[in-house]
Design an enzyme around this catalytic site. Structure first.
Site: not given
Ligand code: PLP
Length: 385
Positions: A72, A151, A179, A199-201, A237, A325
């Site tokens: 996002t 997606n 995706q 996106s990692g997940h 950070t 979402c």
């Protein structure tokens, strides 16, 4: 009751190696990756090796990888913020009508900043209409954004051709590959894209961490200002645990791509065959190919998709209507309606997505549960009349 998870497009379970890397970053390498002392440099090394792993996954250079909080943010950076840094190429964005909600919102954001945003349509199978797309590029365009795979349906877009056309028209090109990464081979040079989001997940990595690939020489301005992190382009950070986990997920995605894709495809095809052979009404939404190996979007005529999902959840099956979402909203999917499917069909369609959580033996019980729920709801639904 054994649970069968068929919603890998919404998220995937973190791989054991990913969890270990996150734990190591939290327990041992918890230094600030921007500190010059040894604990800081140990954390820094985790970030550096994750950057190399992601670069390798995408066929990119390490310095072209920027870590973000997820796709996002990456899409908002490359697309939604483009009027701040893409200059001298006009003030127009061309995207597609089937982008993820974050892509649609970014298109609205560029309009708020004075650009014009137009959408290329898709055909009945969900594939970008390349002729119409080319027509849109006849007007001077600064940026194009077309997702690599959808997606909701898994349809794989002709991004390579679209990126070539954009280049010939003098436009820069972004693709949302969220995706696709980890499910099919994704190489930024083969695709010819200037920006890419992930996106990692979605490929067994942690949540809340992602990447924006920016080709060397492509314009970019800081997304967040403050410190010098991410070469001054994204201050704050660094999320070392998330980035370390993402790095391991990237390494595994390179190593296990064929095996994972083959497994997802086998389970998905068994589910698809089972459902289509046992039920006469249901039909697939979107073209069967080119499609991600994991995705199956099916229309269950006369049945409300949300009721079907609730019935499936009670029997231990997790699926969804499409974009996580947007779930909970009674609006029909913008992807299915953009494909020309009637609203009623969009409201009766369910997405199943297979992956590492599944065993081949899951297909049979999942088919049984869907058939039972569909038949019961068909008898009781007013729409069935
Ligand atoms: N783009 C696509 C195609 C997606 O499927 C998703 C998540 O579902 C996103 C972007 C957003 O990813 P995230 O919520 O991890 O930022």
């Amino acid at each position: 009751m054994s649970r069968i998870y068929l919603d890998h497009a919404a998220t995937t379970p973190p791989a054991p190696g990913v969890i270990e890397a996150v734990l190591r970053a939290m327990r041992e390498e918890w230094g600030n990756a921007s500190s010059s002392h040894s604990p800081g440099q140990a954390a820094r090394r985790m970030v550096d090796s994750a950057r190399v792993a992601v670069a390798e996954l995408l066929g990119a250079r390490a310095e072209e990888i920027f870590f973000t909080s997820g796709a996002t943010e990456s899409v908002d950076w490359a697309v939604g913020s483009a009027p701040r840094f893409i200059r001298g190429r006009g003030d127009r964005l061309v995207s597609s009508s089937v982008e993820h909600p974050c892509g649609l919102s970014s298109a609205r954001r560029v309009e708020e900043q004075g650009w014009k945003a137009v959408q290329a349509g898709v055909d009945g199978g969900g594939l970008l209409d390349l002729e119409a797309f080319k027509g849109l590029l006849a007007v001077k365009t600064a940026l194009v954004s077309v997702m690599l795979a959808n997606n909701e349906t898994g349809t794989i877009q002709p991004v390579r051709d679209a990126a070539r056309m954009a280049r010939e028209a003098g436009a820069l090109f972004h693709t949302d590959a969220t995706q696709a990464v980890g499910r099919i081979r994704v190489d930024v040079n083969e695709l010819g894209v200037d920006y890419l989001s992930l996106s990692g997940h979605k490929f067994y990595g942690p949540k809340g961490v992602g990447v924006l690939f920016v080709r060397r020489g492509a314009p970019l301005e800081p997304f967040m200002i403050g410190g010098e992190q991410e070469r001054g382009k994204r201050a704050g950070t660094m999320n070392v645990p998330g980035i370390a986990g993402l790095g391991v997920a990237a390494e595994m995605a390179v190593r296990c791509l064929d095996e994972r894709a083959g497994h997802a495809r086998k389970v998905r095809d068994a589910l698809e065959r089972g459902l289509l052979s046992r039920l006469s009404g249901p039909e697939i939404n979107g073209c069967p190919e080119p499609r991600l190996p994991s995705h199956l979007n099916i229309h269950f005529p006369g049945v409300d998709a949300e009721s079907l999902l609730m019935a499936l959840d009670v029997s231990g099956i997790a699926a969804s209507t499409g974009s996580a979402c947007a779930s909970g909203a009674a609006e029909p999917s913008h992807v299915l309606t953009a494909m020309g499917l009637p609203r009623i069909r969009a409201l009766s369609s369910v997405r199943f997505t297979t992956g590492g959580e599944n065993r081949m033996e899951d297909a049979g019980p999942a088919v049984e549960a869907v058939v039972t729920a569909f038949e019961r709801l068909s008898r009781s639904s007013p729409r069935a009349a």
